[in-house]
Write an enzyme that holds these catalytic residues in place. Sequence first.
Site, PDB file in Angstrom:
ATOM      1  CG  ASN A 232      -1.790  -1.233   1.281  1.00 13.79           C
ATOM      2  OD1 ASN A 232      -1.493  -2.138   2.060  1.00 13.79           O
ATOM      3  ND2 ASN A 232      -2.801  -1.308   0.437  1.00 13.79           N
TER       4      ASN A 232
ATOM      5  CB  ILE B 269       0.538   6.190   2.891  1.00 20.99           C
ATOM      6  CG1 ILE B 269       1.994   6.458   3.296  1.00 20.99           C
ATOM      7  CG2 ILE B 269      -0.038   5.066   3.725  1.00 20.99           C
ATOM      8  CD1 ILE B 269       2.142   7.263   4.558  1.00 20.99           C
ATOM      9  CB  CYS B 270      -3.085   3.261  -0.575  1.00 15.63           C
ATOM     10  SG  CYS B 270      -4.789   3.004  -1.006  1.00 15.63           S
ATOM     11  CG  LEU B 271      -4.412   4.911   6.235  1.00 10.26           C
ATOM     12  CD1 LEU B 271      -4.582   3.419   6.518  1.00 10.26           C
ATOM     13  CD2 LEU B 271      -3.440   5.503   7.243  1.00 10.26           C
TER      14      LEU B 271
END
Lengths: 354, 184
Positions: free
Chosen positions: B78, B85-87
């Site tokens: 991610n 960041i993929c959040l």
Amino acid sequence: MDSLLVKDNPLLLPMNKERTVYDGFITVQRNNFRILNLYILLKSQSFLSLVFQRLQQSSDLGSFLLELKTVLEVCVQSRPSALSIPHPQSYSDLLSELETLGWDKLVFIDTDFRTLRLRANDSSGREHVLTVKLKTKHPTEAPECAADVPVPLVFHWTPQTTLAQLHSQFLQLVESLREFWDVLDEIDQKTWVLEPEKPCRSDAMRRIAIGNNASIKVEVDPRHPKMLPECCLLGAEHVVTPLRNKLNANMHLWNPECSVLLNLRDVLEIQFPSPATHEKSSLSVECGICYSFRLDSGIPDQVCNDPRCGQPFHQDCLYQWLRALPSTRQSFNTIFGECPYCSKPITVKMAVQK
Amino acid sequence: MQRISRLKRELQMLSTEPPPGITCWQTEDNVNELRAQIVGGSGTPYESGIFSLEIKIPERYPFEPPNIRFITPIYHPNIDNCGRICLDALKLPPKGAWKPSLNISTVLTSIQLLMAEPNPDDPLMADISSEFKYNKQLFSEKAKKWTLEHAVHKSKVITPHCTAARVSRSTLASEANTHTHPVA
């Protein structure tokens, strides 16, 4: 001709050998005017065109100056008297008035002897200060007065009124407000006041912390301080509703002989958190969005109605968050959204409450 | 207005009671940019690594989420090559889940959690994600290599087996491709 000019105007000096340029002062009615400044003075009173007219008609400088002086004479007479120096007698009068009043009452006097601050102590020992600004036509014109009191200052003034009489009128006024300040001082000492941050003597409003993020706003009447004041309960519905019901049910129990705080205690059937029992930080809970208690002058008065959450927010913070969300709904000036903490429904008004 | 009061309080909380395994501090005199370090969790491929992050505070914070990026290269489904960041907590609704009830401290904790528990169903790096799903052992090895190379404090790196781990990023990436192809 030149010699005549200089003789009539001894303060005028030739600026070059040819004697075509002059500078200096001309005297009109014991006032000396710098030639350079004349323009401004004449312009301000729209005499300028008149002077130019005279300038064209005059054959030489000497006769023009004579004309100029005539114009200036009119000009000086019509000038507001504010610029004139008060008569020396007025100073000695002022000093003798202060003598009779007592020098201990004088807190401050400015260098012009125009602004005075007088001290007055009420019988509860509180000190009050009256600011007196003497007008130029004193004593014919009443002085401008200011003081930190909750009622408008109205003094009886005649040209014969002395400072001592003015002071005693002020003393009477603060004495009549003594009960009002007794009531508020009790609140300030025995409870946590959230608003105003630093109460002045003129502030009749107090917002008192009750606990659980709830508070009561009271507006005490300066003339009838022990009567039931205007009350407004603020906080989450589940905390405030029972209190509001008690207030409505027990209103008839209000005893005008007792202080506001004692009455509120009896009517609401609660104990107010006091500095003796609680820390202020436990009552002034921060806004869940900006993490501060005071934002400008606002305090977090929007509370999540869910009893398990009860998170307080500033109206401005909550509004700014909810209005940017696509999921919120707006009806008139109210926004319907979700509490950022517990996601339960919450509403906020658009207009900033003051 | 809200931004200043909030950041002041947040920095104070971060310095007095930081979340476990996380440090955060101010880099300049202004509060627009912060730095953070996350210690790799034990039992994860990132163990013993210290990961630096860059935090940029937007003008409308806390009404907008902070901008957080890994500075230290990290091998994670991610997190992309630039450290992005993929959040969902780092994105505004309706796509994301940022709320003003979150803060820098909680978001950093979420990132720490994401490091320990990657989310392969919402991948940013498709190759690493499929590797994580179908060949976890290989993924762990590579993530460990990256950690040793980039995130372990340099004075500690002087151990013989680490020289083997010194693989450049490009070779690692190509290696990842060759390995994932037969699996996928």
